[in-house]
Every structure is written in C-alpha cells, then in structure tokens.
Scaffold this motif. Sequence first.
Motif, PDB file in Angstrom:
ATOM      1  N   LYS A 167      37.780   6.453 -25.265  1.00 20.40           N
ATOM      2  CA  LYS A 167      38.523   6.878 -26.442  1.00 20.40           C
ATOM      3  C   LYS A 167      37.515   7.369 -27.479  1.00 20.40           C
ATOM      4  O   LYS A 167      36.705   6.595 -27.967  1.00 20.40           O
ATOM      5  N   ASP A 175      46.459   0.767 -21.593  1.00 21.99           N
ATOM      6  CA  ASP A 175      45.013   0.603 -21.780  1.00 21.99           C
ATOM      7  C   ASP A 175      44.411  -0.441 -20.838  1.00 21.99           C
ATOM      8  O   ASP A 175      43.214  -0.705 -20.900  1.00 21.99           O
ATOM      9  N   ARG A 188      45.554  -9.423 -26.754  1.00 18.34           N
ATOM     10  CA  ARG A 188      46.301  -8.909 -27.906  1.00 18.34           C
ATOM     11  C   ARG A 188      46.380 -10.027 -28.929  1.00 18.34           C
ATOM     12  O   ARG A 188      46.733 -11.152 -28.583  1.00 18.34           O
ATOM     13  N   ASP A 237      51.351  -0.515 -24.778  1.00 17.62           N
ATOM     14  CA  ASP A 237      49.977  -0.032 -24.974  1.00 17.62           C
ATOM     15  C   ASP A 237      48.980  -0.832 -24.142  1.00 17.62           C
ATOM     16  O   ASP A 237      48.028  -0.277 -23.595  1.00 17.62           O
ATOM     17  N   ASP A 238      49.188  -2.143 -24.052  1.00 21.91           N
ATOM     18  CA  ASP A 238      48.259  -2.966 -23.292  1.00 21.91           C
ATOM     19  C   ASP A 238      48.359  -2.702 -21.791  1.00 21.91           C
ATOM     20  O   ASP A 238      47.392  -2.915 -21.059  1.00 21.91           O
TER      21      ASP A 238
END
Length: 324
Positions: A235, A89, A94, A85-86
């Motif tokens: 988003k 995105d 994190r 995900d990082d």
Amino acid sequence: MSTVDQIKAPVAKEMDEFENKFRESMKSSVPLLDKITHYIVKRKGKQMRPLFVFLSAKLCGEVTESSNRAAALIELLHTATLVHDDVVDDSNERRGFFSVNALWKNKIAVLVGDYLLSRGLLLSVDNKEYRLLQIVSNAVREMSEGELLQIEKARRLDISEEIYFEIIQSKTASLIASCCACGAASVNASEETIKKMYEFGKTVGTAFQIKDDLFDYGTGNGIGKPTGIDIKEKKMTLPLIYALNKSSWSDKRKITNIVKNHNTNPDKVAEVIDYVIKSGGIEYANKKMNEYKDAALKILNTFDKNESRNSLEQLVIYTTERKK
Ligand code: IPE
Ligand code: IPE
Ligand code: MG
Ligand code: MG
C-alpha cells in the motif's frame, strides 16, 4: 476529564444511549451470529463517526431520533467494512485483538459483514429514513470504489499523489463526510448546510486517513515504532509517494523493488521506512494533513460560535493528534 470526554460533553447523553442502541441493532437469534456480534461490540473502536453525527446535528439544531438512527446506521456500516477489510487485507488483528476472520475464517467474516450491512439498511428503511439512506449508500459505493482503486494501484505501484488523494477520499473521507451530512439532515437543516457539512467531513476525513497512514511509519502511533504493515500490503501512502517522487532513478528502482518483491522481509521494510524518513516524507505528509485540518476549521468558522462548534474544532484537532 480526558480530551475526548471534553469533546463529547455537549452530546454525552446521546453517546451514552448510542451504546445500547448499537448493541440492540445487531442482535440476532442465530447463536453463531450473536456470539460474533457480541465479540465485536465488546472490542469497540473510538466511535468517532457517531460523535461526528451528533456534534454535526447539534451544530445545526437539536438532536432528534433521526440523529440516533444515523449514528447507528453509520457505525453498523463502518463495522461491516472493517470486518470485510480484514478479509481483503488478510489481517489477523483489529483494535488490538484478533480479527473476525482470524477467529472464524473468511467465509464467516464475509457473511457477518453482509449481515451488518443489511441491518443498517433495514434500520433506515423500517423508519423511512430515505434521505439518510441515500447519503450513506453513496458513501458505501465510494468506499468500495476506493478500495478497488487501491488494489489496482498496489498491483502496479505507480501511484501519484493525485491518485492517493482520490483513494483516501473515497475509502475513508466519504463515510466521515456522510456522518456530518447525516447529522445536519437529521435535524432538517437546509440543503446548503447539509452540503457544507459534507465538505467539512470530507476535509477532516482526508486529514484522518493521512494521520492513519503516518502511524505506519511510527509517528505518534502510541507504540513508538513503525509497523510497516502498509508496505507489507504494497500500500503506497503519502510519505512513500513523496519520497519516490523526489528520488533518483536508481533509488526509485531499489525501493520499488523492495515493496514489490521483498515486502515480507522485515529488514528490507525497515530500509524503506528509513529511506522515507530521510527523504522528508513524514514532514511532507504532516504538512499536507495540517492543510486539511486548517481547511476543515475554516469551514467551521462559518457557523455561529457555540459549544458544538467548539467541540467539533477540538475533534478536528484530535483527529490529527490522536495516538490511535
Ligand atoms: C479505521 O477507522 C478505518 C480507517 C478508515 C482507517 P477508525 O480508526 O475510526 O476505526 P475504529 O472504529 O476506531 O476501530
Ligand atoms: C480501512 O482501510 C477500511 C476502509 C477505509 C474501508 P485500511 O485497510 O487502510 O485501514 P486499517 O489499517 O485496516 O484500519
Ligand atoms: Mg486494512
Ligand atoms: Mg484495506
């Protein structure tokens, strides 16, 4: 004792043992991999998913070796999706530290995510845990679909409330649903009970993501101020969707234009956040989150009252009141 410790109490021993098992489950003889998994384990998250697994298992029977494997399998997959995900995105942070991609670059983060996924698959296949693997694989499929749907919608900024719920139920609630279903399956609960626990997880998982999305607007995020990261990533989450749905044509054009073209300008992002707050978007999202919370509690009410049910109730409430 903290609230979380109280919630954990019925499965404290299992959660303790989980730590070691989880660390073991990632071990590799490749030095670079070992270094990175070490880094990941040291900066552990809230471990809410293993807690959902164990408490669900205990609600439906006695924790087994399968429950332990379910918890490790799910936390491995969860970790893999966060590492990926990082990259997706383009996020450098994190759990309050540098993300894997920030320290070792995208190439390595993609491979580490794949490695964690494969370790989860092997953990279940090696132990013939096909039922658990089936439940969890379905969640992983749904998560990828949800993330892709989100990217598709972010491009066009035309997301409705209905699509928002579809996205969060796929990308987040499906894995939490699989925690609760696996917990039940790991103690040989009936298919009917497994299904009910899946529904419970899906419902509380939806509340979980609405809460996560509220953090972006500074509501109860422990920092006390908005981060605006979601807007930066284009988003669209529930507070903004609600605000846009009830805004005038010209406001809508102005706000959409900022999200589309000025999403890296902090002053402009602050303007959007302000607009959302003034439109009642935060209240609305909170209201929806509480509806899911109540629906989850209602499902729990169909089980006999005991220590595990009580902890799960507290975990549902914690999900909507947590600060991180
Ligand atoms: C993060 O989940 C990803 C989302 C679904 C929002 P968590 O907030 O449970 O992550 P960790 O494991 O505690 O860091
Ligand atoms: C987290 O999603 C990853 C998955 C649910 C697969 P987000 O991108 O919305 O969450 P954070 O804020 O990075 O944890
Ligand atoms: Mg992200
Ligand atoms: Mg994401």
